[in-house]
Design a protein around this motif. Structure first.
Motif, PDB file in Angstrom:
ATOM      1  N   ASP A 188     -22.798  -5.383  20.500  1.00 12.03           N
ATOM      2  CA  ASP A 188     -22.224  -5.065  19.189  1.00 12.03           C
ATOM      3  C   ASP A 188     -20.701  -5.096  19.176  1.00 12.03           C
ATOM      4  O   ASP A 188     -20.099  -5.205  18.115  1.00 12.03           O
ATOM      5  CB  ASP A 188     -22.683  -3.679  18.732  1.00 12.03           C
ATOM      6  N   PHE A 189     -20.082  -4.950  20.359  1.00 12.05           N
ATOM      7  CA  PHE A 189     -18.621  -4.883  20.427  1.00 12.05           C
ATOM      8  C   PHE A 189     -18.102  -5.813  21.514  1.00 12.05           C
ATOM      9  O   PHE A 189     -18.699  -5.945  22.577  1.00 12.05           O
ATOM     10  CB  PHE A 189     -18.149  -3.453  20.729  1.00 12.05           C
ATOM     11  N   LEU A 190     -16.961  -6.418  21.209  1.00 14.26           N
ATOM     12  CA  LEU A 190     -16.273  -7.291  22.156  1.00 14.26           C
ATOM     13  C   LEU A 190     -14.857  -6.787  22.350  1.00 14.26           C
ATOM     14  O   LEU A 190     -14.160  -6.490  21.378  1.00 14.26           O
ATOM     15  CB  LEU A 190     -16.240  -8.732  21.616  1.00 14.26           C
ATOM     16  N   VAL A 191     -14.443  -6.702  23.601  1.00 11.06           N
ATOM     17  CA  VAL A 191     -13.061  -6.379  23.945  1.00 11.06           C
ATOM     18  C   VAL A 191     -12.486  -7.595  24.667  1.00 11.06           C
ATOM     19  O   VAL A 191     -13.083  -8.074  25.631  1.00 11.06           O
ATOM     20  CB  VAL A 191     -12.967  -5.145  24.873  1.00 11.06           C
ATOM     21  N   ILE A 192     -11.373  -8.091  24.171  1.00 11.70           N
ATOM     22  CA  ILE A 192     -10.671  -9.179  24.839  1.00 11.70           C
ATOM     23  C   ILE A 192      -9.277  -8.668  25.200  1.00 11.70           C
ATOM     24  O   ILE A 192      -8.505  -8.290  24.320  1.00 11.70           O
ATOM     25  CB  ILE A 192     -10.539 -10.435  23.953  1.00 11.70           C
ATOM     26  N   ALA A 193      -8.994  -8.656  26.495  1.00 10.01           N
ATOM     27  CA  ALA A 193      -7.667  -8.269  26.960  1.00 10.01           C
ATOM     28  C   ALA A 193      -6.899  -9.547  27.297  1.00 10.01           C
ATOM     29  O   ALA A 193      -7.386 -10.382  28.057  1.00 10.01           O
ATOM     30  CB  ALA A 193      -7.773  -7.368  28.190  1.00 10.01           C
TER      31      ALA A 193
ATOM     32  N   ALA B 225     -10.706  -2.072  37.266  1.00  4.08           N
ATOM     33  CA  ALA B 225     -12.152  -1.958  37.504  1.00  4.08           C
ATOM     34  C   ALA B 225     -12.620  -0.523  37.742  1.00  4.08           C
ATOM     35  O   ALA B 225     -13.590  -0.075  37.108  1.00  4.08           O
ATOM     36  CB  ALA B 225     -12.568  -2.850  38.671  1.00  4.08           C
ATOM     37  N   LEU B 226     -11.972   0.200  38.641  1.00  2.00           N
ATOM     38  CA  LEU B 226     -12.419   1.564  38.943  1.00  2.00           C
ATOM     39  C   LEU B 226     -12.372   2.458  37.708  1.00  2.00           C
ATOM     40  O   LEU B 226     -13.286   3.255  37.473  1.00  2.00           O
ATOM     41  CB  LEU B 226     -11.571   2.174  40.063  1.00  2.00           C
ATOM     42  N   SER B 227     -11.319   2.313  36.919  1.00  2.47           N
ATOM     43  CA  SER B 227     -11.192   3.120  35.700  1.00  2.47           C
ATOM     44  C   SER B 227     -12.288   2.758  34.692  1.00  2.47           C
ATOM     45  O   SER B 227     -12.817   3.633  34.006  1.00  2.47           O
ATOM     46  CB  SER B 227      -9.822   2.922  35.068  1.00  2.47           C
ATOM     47  N   LEU B 228     -12.623   1.482  34.598  1.00  2.36           N
ATOM     48  CA  LEU B 228     -13.709   1.066  33.696  1.00  2.36           C
ATOM     49  C   LEU B 228     -15.059   1.585  34.188  1.00  2.36           C
ATOM     50  O   LEU B 228     -15.894   2.017  33.388  1.00  2.36           O
ATOM     51  CB  LEU B 228     -13.744  -0.459  33.556  1.00  2.36           C
ATOM     52  N   GLU B 229     -15.261   1.557  35.488  1.00  2.00           N
ATOM     53  CA  GLU B 229     -16.508   2.076  36.046  1.00  2.00           C
ATOM     54  C   GLU B 229     -16.664   3.569  35.763  1.00  2.00           C
ATOM     55  O   GLU B 229     -17.775   4.042  35.529  1.00  2.00           O
ATOM     56  CB  GLU B 229     -16.581   1.789  37.545  1.00  2.00           C
ATOM     57  N   LYS B 230     -15.553   4.288  35.746  1.00  2.00           N
ATOM     58  CA  LYS B 230     -15.600   5.726  35.458  1.00  2.00           C
ATOM     59  C   LYS B 230     -16.071   6.011  34.035  1.00  2.00           C
ATOM     60  O   LYS B 230     -16.541   7.105  33.747  1.00  2.00           O
ATOM     61  CB  LYS B 230     -14.231   6.376  35.703  1.00  2.00           C
ATOM     62  N   ILE B 231     -15.921   5.015  33.135  1.00  2.00           N
ATOM     63  CA  ILE B 231     -16.414   5.192  31.764  1.00  2.00           C
ATOM     64  C   ILE B 231     -17.675   4.346  31.545  1.00  2.00           C
ATOM     65  O   ILE B 231     -17.957   3.897  30.441  1.00  2.00           O
ATOM     66  CB  ILE B 231     -15.326   4.932  30.695  1.00  2.00           C
ATOM     67  N   ASN B 232     -18.401   4.169  32.645  1.00  2.00           N
ATOM     68  CA  ASN B 232     -19.750   3.585  32.647  1.00  2.00           C
ATOM     69  C   ASN B 232     -19.840   2.101  32.346  1.00  2.00           C
ATOM     70  O   ASN B 232     -20.835   1.643  31.777  1.00  2.00           O
ATOM     71  CB  ASN B 232     -20.677   4.378  31.721  1.00  2.00           C
ATOM     72  N   TYR B 233     -18.837   1.343  32.729  1.00  2.00           N
ATOM     73  CA  TYR B 233     -18.912  -0.116  32.622  1.00  2.00           C
ATOM     74  C   TYR B 233     -19.352  -0.689  33.959  1.00  2.00           C
ATOM     75  O   TYR B 233     -18.884  -0.234  35.008  1.00  2.00           O
ATOM     76  CB  TYR B 233     -17.560  -0.725  32.233  1.00  2.00           C
ATOM     77  N   LYS B 234     -20.240  -1.662  33.905  1.00  2.00           N
ATOM     78  CA  LYS B 234     -20.487  -2.507  35.068  1.00  2.00           C
ATOM     79  C   LYS B 234     -19.346  -3.517  35.059  1.00  2.00           C
ATOM     80  O   LYS B 234     -19.024  -4.070  34.005  1.00  2.00           O
ATOM     81  CB  LYS B 234     -21.812  -3.248  34.939  1.00  2.00           C
TER      82      LYS B 234
ATOM     83  N   ASN C 260     -20.989  -2.489  29.085  1.00  2.00           N
ATOM     84  CA  ASN C 260     -21.524  -1.137  28.946  1.00  2.00           C
ATOM     85  C   ASN C 260     -22.774  -1.245  28.079  1.00  2.00           C
ATOM     86  O   ASN C 260     -22.676  -1.508  26.873  1.00  2.00           O
ATOM     87  CB  ASN C 260     -20.487  -0.206  28.319  1.00  2.00           C
ATOM     88  N   GLU C 261     -23.921  -1.070  28.710  1.00  2.00           N
ATOM     89  CA  GLU C 261     -25.198  -1.229  28.010  1.00  2.00           C
ATOM     90  C   GLU C 261     -25.381  -0.191  26.906  1.00  2.00           C
ATOM     91  O   GLU C 261     -25.882  -0.500  25.833  1.00  2.00           O
ATOM     92  CB  GLU C 261     -26.345  -1.138  29.022  1.00  2.00           C
ATOM     93  N   LYS C 262     -24.961   1.039  27.159  1.00  2.00           N
ATOM     94  CA  LYS C 262     -25.152   2.122  26.179  1.00  2.00           C
ATOM     95  C   LYS C 262     -24.344   1.858  24.899  1.00  2.00           C
ATOM     96  O   LYS C 262     -24.858   1.992  23.796  1.00  2.00           O
ATOM     97  CB  LYS C 262     -24.754   3.463  26.799  1.00  2.00           C
ATOM     98  N   SER C 263     -23.071   1.480  25.036  1.00  2.00           N
ATOM     99  CA  SER C 263     -22.239   1.242  23.851  1.00  2.00           C
ATOM    100  C   SER C 263     -22.337  -0.203  23.359  1.00  2.00           C
ATOM    101  O   SER C 263     -21.713  -0.563  22.373  1.00  2.00           O
ATOM    102  CB  SER C 263     -20.778   1.593  24.136  1.00  2.00           C
ATOM    103  N   LYS C 264     -23.115  -1.018  24.094  1.00  2.00           N
ATOM    104  CA  LYS C 264     -23.330  -2.425  23.727  1.00  2.00           C
ATOM    105  C   LYS C 264     -21.995  -3.178  23.610  1.00  2.00           C
ATOM    106  O   LYS C 264     -21.737  -3.880  22.647  1.00  2.00           O
ATOM    107  CB  LYS C 264     -24.135  -2.531  22.434  1.00  2.00           C
ATOM    108  N   THR C 265     -21.175  -2.981  24.639  1.00  6.77           N
ATOM    109  CA  THR C 265     -19.816  -3.535  24.628  1.00  6.77           C
ATOM    110  C   THR C 265     -19.590  -4.457  25.821  1.00  6.77           C
ATOM    111  O   THR C 265     -19.917  -4.108  26.953  1.00  6.77           O
ATOM    112  CB  THR C 265     -18.780  -2.394  24.671  1.00  6.77           C
ATOM    113  N   VAL C 266     -19.015  -5.614  25.532  1.00  5.07           N
ATOM    114  CA  VAL C 266     -18.635  -6.583  26.550  1.00  5.07           C
ATOM    115  C   VAL C 266     -17.109  -6.619  26.615  1.00  5.07           C
ATOM    116  O   VAL C 266     -16.433  -6.578  25.585  1.00  5.07           O
ATOM    117  CB  VAL C 266     -19.182  -7.986  26.195  1.00  5.07           C
ATOM    118  N   ILE C 267     -16.591  -6.707  27.843  1.00  3.81           N
ATOM    119  CA  ILE C 267     -15.149  -6.830  28.052  1.00  3.81           C
ATOM    120  C   ILE C 267     -14.860  -8.153  28.742  1.00  3.81           C
ATOM    121  O   ILE C 267     -15.526  -8.512  29.714  1.00  3.81           O
ATOM    122  CB  ILE C 267     -14.591  -5.682  28.931  1.00  3.81           C
ATOM    123  N   GLU C 268     -13.873  -8.866  28.216  1.00  7.07           N
ATOM    124  CA  GLU C 268     -13.371 -10.086  28.846  1.00  7.07           C
ATOM    125  C   GLU C 268     -11.877  -9.923  29.062  1.00  7.07           C
ATOM    126  O   GLU C 268     -11.148  -9.559  28.142  1.00  7.07           O
ATOM    127  CB  GLU C 268     -13.636 -11.308  27.970  1.00  7.07           C
TER     128      GLU C 268
END
Length: 170
Positions: A126-131, A50-59, A92-100
């Motif tokens: 526009d983008f989906l990340v599935i881990a 989470a902290l690392s994702l927040e550093k690259i502007n993810y909620k 991330n609203e700017k890159s229009k990316t969702v992470i699951e």
């Protein structure tokens, strides 16, 4: 050395830089989340990155409490009020990316398909990340998901409203 694996779809496009940053988050935390070493739940994995994702502007979802969830709009009702939304682990609203982030039920319960459906319905995504875990109970979850998306894109029978999908195996 990181044991993170990833694949970007469609394979005919190079991974965008903003998604390389997401891969790097998982690579930098691989010693804390590796499915070869740990059997963490998806929430525990999300907590560790989470902290690392927040550093690259993810909620990032903080907890399962309603006000800590990330609500991504799907439908708007009268007077433009939010009528329907889906929760996301990261956005991330700017890159229009969702992470699951998925763990045990990522493949077993086909949660990755629900993630795909929901991302396709989300407004301005526009983008989906599935881990997913690389392995779960001796099953090769990452490879299973990759095979599914290989088939989906190769068949050409289903057009997705997403610019790209990144699958990360941790």
């Amino acid at each position: 050395m990181s044991d993170i694996q990833w694949q970007f779809f469609p394979k005919s496009k190079i991974i965008p830089n903003h998604l390389k940053d997401v891969v790097e988050v998982f690579e930098n935390n691989s010693n804390k989340i590796s499915s070869d070493l740990f059997t963490y739940s998806s929430n525990e994995v999300l907590e560790k990155v989470a902290l690392s994702l927040e550093k690259i502007n993810y909620k990032v979802e903080k907890s399962k409490k309603s006000n800590d969830k990330i609500k991504v709009p799907v439908l708007f009702g009268p007077n433009g009020r939010l009528e329907k939304y889906f929760d996301a682990d990261g956005y991330n609203e700017k890159s229009k990316t969702v992470i699951e982030v998925e763990a045990g039920r990522g493949v077993t319960n086909y949660q990755f398909l629900k993630d795909l459906f929901q991302a396709c319905m989300m407004y301005e995504v526009d983008f989906l990340v599935i881990a997913v875990r690389r392995t779960y109970l001796k099953n090769q979850d990452f490879k299973t998901v990759i095979t599914f998306f290989d088939t989906l894109y190769a068949s050409g029978r289903l057009r997705l409203p997403l610019e790209g999908i990144l699958i990360i195996g941790y």
